[in-house]
Design a protein around this motif. Structure first.
Motif, short mmCIF file in Angstrom:
data_model
loop_
_atom_site.label_atom_id
_atom_site.label_comp_id
_atom_site.label_asym_id
_atom_site.label_seq_id
_atom_site.Cartn_x
_atom_site.Cartn_y
_atom_site.Cartn_z
N UNK A 36 82.51 34.86 43.06
CA UNK A 36 81.68 35.88 43.70
C UNK A 36 80.52 35.25 44.46
N UNK A 37 79.99 34.15 43.96
CA UNK A 37 78.89 33.46 44.63
C UNK A 37 79.36 32.80 45.92
N UNK A 38 80.54 32.16 45.89
CA UNK A 38 81.08 31.52 47.08
C UNK A 38 81.49 32.55 48.13
N UNK A 39 82.05 33.66 47.68
CA UNK A 39 82.42 34.73 48.61
C UNK A 39 81.16 35.29 49.27
N UNK A 40 80.10 35.44 48.50
CA UNK A 40 78.83 35.92 49.04
C UNK A 40 78.33 34.98 50.13
N UNK A 41 78.44 33.68 49.91
CA UNK A 41 78.05 32.71 50.93
C UNK A 41 78.94 32.80 52.16
N UNK A 42 80.25 32.97 51.93
CA UNK A 42 81.21 33.02 53.03
C UNK A 42 81.03 34.27 53.90
N UNK A 43 80.51 35.35 53.33
CA UNK A 43 80.31 36.58 54.10
C UNK A 43 79.27 36.41 55.20
N UNK A 44 78.49 35.32 55.14
CA UNK A 44 77.45 35.08 56.15
C UNK A 44 77.89 34.04 57.19
N UNK A 45 79.16 33.64 57.15
CA UNK A 45 79.64 32.58 58.05
C UNK A 45 79.46 32.93 59.53
N UNK A 46 79.54 34.20 59.86
CA UNK A 46 79.44 34.61 61.26
C UNK A 46 78.01 34.81 61.75
N UNK A 47 77.03 34.58 60.89
CA UNK A 47 75.63 34.79 61.29
C UNK A 47 75.16 33.73 62.28
N UNK A 48 74.15 34.07 63.05
CA UNK A 48 73.61 33.15 64.06
C UNK A 48 73.07 31.87 63.41
N UNK A 49 73.32 30.74 64.05
CA UNK A 49 72.78 29.43 63.63
C UNK A 49 73.16 29.05 62.20
N UNK A 50 74.33 29.50 61.74
CA UNK A 50 74.76 29.21 60.37
C UNK A 50 75.06 27.72 60.20
N UNK A 51 74.66 27.16 59.05
CA UNK A 51 74.85 25.74 58.77
C UNK A 51 75.44 25.55 57.38
N UNK A 52 75.83 24.32 57.08
CA UNK A 52 76.36 24.01 55.75
C UNK A 52 75.30 24.26 54.68
N UNK A 53 74.06 23.85 54.96
CA UNK A 53 72.99 24.06 53.99
C UNK A 53 72.72 25.55 53.79
N UNK A 54 72.88 26.34 54.85
CA UNK A 54 72.71 27.79 54.72
C UNK A 54 73.77 28.36 53.78
N UNK A 55 75.01 27.88 53.92
CA UNK A 55 76.09 28.33 53.02
C UNK A 55 75.78 27.95 51.57
N UNK A 56 75.30 26.74 51.37
CA UNK A 56 74.95 26.28 50.02
C UNK A 56 73.84 27.16 49.43
N UNK A 57 72.81 27.42 50.23
CA UNK A 57 71.68 28.21 49.74
C UNK A 57 72.07 29.64 49.42
N UNK A 58 72.85 30.27 50.29
CA UNK A 58 73.24 31.65 50.04
C UNK A 58 74.17 31.73 48.83
N UNK A 59 75.02 30.73 48.65
CA UNK A 59 75.87 30.68 47.46
C UNK A 59 75.02 30.47 46.20
N UNK A 60 73.98 29.64 46.31
CA UNK A 60 73.07 29.44 45.18
C UNK A 60 72.32 30.73 44.86
N UNK A 61 71.95 31.47 45.89
CA UNK A 61 71.30 32.77 45.67
C UNK A 61 72.26 33.69 44.92
N UNK A 62 73.53 33.67 45.32
CA UNK A 62 74.54 34.48 44.64
C UNK A 62 74.70 34.06 43.19
#
Length: 339
Positions: free
Chosen positions: A206-232
């Motif tokens: 569920x945490x990884x899916x939460x991070x993946x749901x933001x893949x299409x956002x502007x200026x998305x980066x690997x660190x952004x994916x890690x952080x959003x998954x950590x938030x999840x």
């Protein structure tokens, strides 16, 4: 392991009400439910966006210039895209996320045969739980801002022409939007997977899916994916420790609201138009401030989230929400066979 991933009443009730599926099937079902919800909720926003664009003088000017051949297609799309950044489109997009929540409610109640309590909507102390969550979300993001200011990664001051009415509307919108994403990823997906799979797998997916749901956002980066998954991950552990969804809804909503409409920072790559402060990222320190994606793409948020994850793992589970130990199936079958 039980201390880190406690079995709460909401998980126990979900298992008792519906058996669930293999986690891959649960993920596929989630994608279908999400697509249906997104299509339905996008219709009002699309209608508002079309009306907004047609009534915008700059858009009509771009159309005329394009038809007369005075500008290129790239220039035309650039002029059009500027109108999408207005609050008249961003604000409704927050409110219609309530439709996503409603679709998930309907699916879980009538298809999975689950009560809303299995989504985390428990009555006891819900006002206090929500209020504490709002405070935690505010403090968490403010801590990340503090790190950036201390390291020289952010600069700025009070915004000009503060429109308190619009900020108030954004506040309500983020309350709806934050709850929507928590219901979707934690109340629905995490709990659904946990019915047949180990809760640790449910939390991770569920945490990884939460991070993946933001893949299409502007200026998305690997660190952004890690952080959003950590938030999840933090939100998942919090909901397990507290046994309800109210706290994480408050955390998520205020994290976003404070980020965009108090500090004036991009929310997951999207700019807000009304805020109390206007903070600007220092270009030479994008690793810390996240650059165009906002603080969620930088190390300041990573530091805060790692600390919060450690703290939540050390926190005791809310005793009143712990599930009672159920007897093993083998033990239950002995007296039945004897009869």
């Amino acid at each position: 392991m039980k201390k880190l991933f406690p079995q709460t009443k909401m998980l126990q009730e979900a298992k008792a009400q519906s058996k669930g599926h293999f986690f891959i099937i649960e993920l596929l079902i989630f994608i279908v439910v999400l697509l249906v919800a997104e299509i339905i909720s996008s219709l009002p926003v699309l209608a508002i966006e079309i009306v907004d664009m047609l009534s915008n003088e700059r858009v009509m000017e771009a159309v005329r210039l394009m038809q007369s051949g005075d500008i290129t297609y790239q220039e035309y799309t650039s002029m059009i895209s500027e109108t999408v950044k207005s609050g008249s489109v961003v604000l409704p997009s927050l409110f219609v996320t309530g439709i996503v929540t409603l679709v998930i409610f309907i699916y879980c109640r009538f298809i999975e045969k689950r009560k809303l309590s299995t989504l985390g909507f428990r009555k006891k102390d819900f006002i206090a739980e929500y209020g504490v969550g709002m405070l935690i979300g505010t403090l968490m993001f403010s801590a990340a801002v503090g790190i950036c200011v201390f390291t020289g990664a952010l600069s700025g001051g009070i915004a000009d022409n503060i429109r308190w009415g619009m900020i108030g509307l954004f506040f309500v919108g983020f309350l709806i939007q934050g709850m929507s994403e928590e219901v979707m990823c934690r109340g629905y997906l995490m709990v659904s997977i946990s019915r047949r799979s180990h809760i640790a797998l449910a939390v991770a997916l569920s945490s990884l899916v939460f991070g993946a749901l933001h893949l299409g956002n502007n200026s998305f980066t690997v660190l952004a994916f890690i952080n959003i998954s950590l938030f999840g991950l933090f939100e998942a552990l919090y909901i397990l420790k507290r046994g309800n969804i109210w706290g994480v809804c408050g955390i998520h909503s205020l994290w976003n609201f404070v980020q965009g409409n108090f500090y004036g920072i991009s929310v997951s790559g999207f700019d807000e138009v009304d805020s109390v402060f206007k903070m600007s990222s220092v270009e030479s320190k994008t690793l810390m401030n996240g650059g165009g994606f906002g603080l969620e793409g930088g190390l300041a948020v990573t530091i805060v989230l790692v600390i919060c994850i450690v703290l939540i793992t050390l926190t005791k589970t809310k005793y009143s929400e712990l599930a009672e130990e159920l007897p093993d199936a083998a033990e239950e079958s002995v007296p039945a066979a004897a009869e």
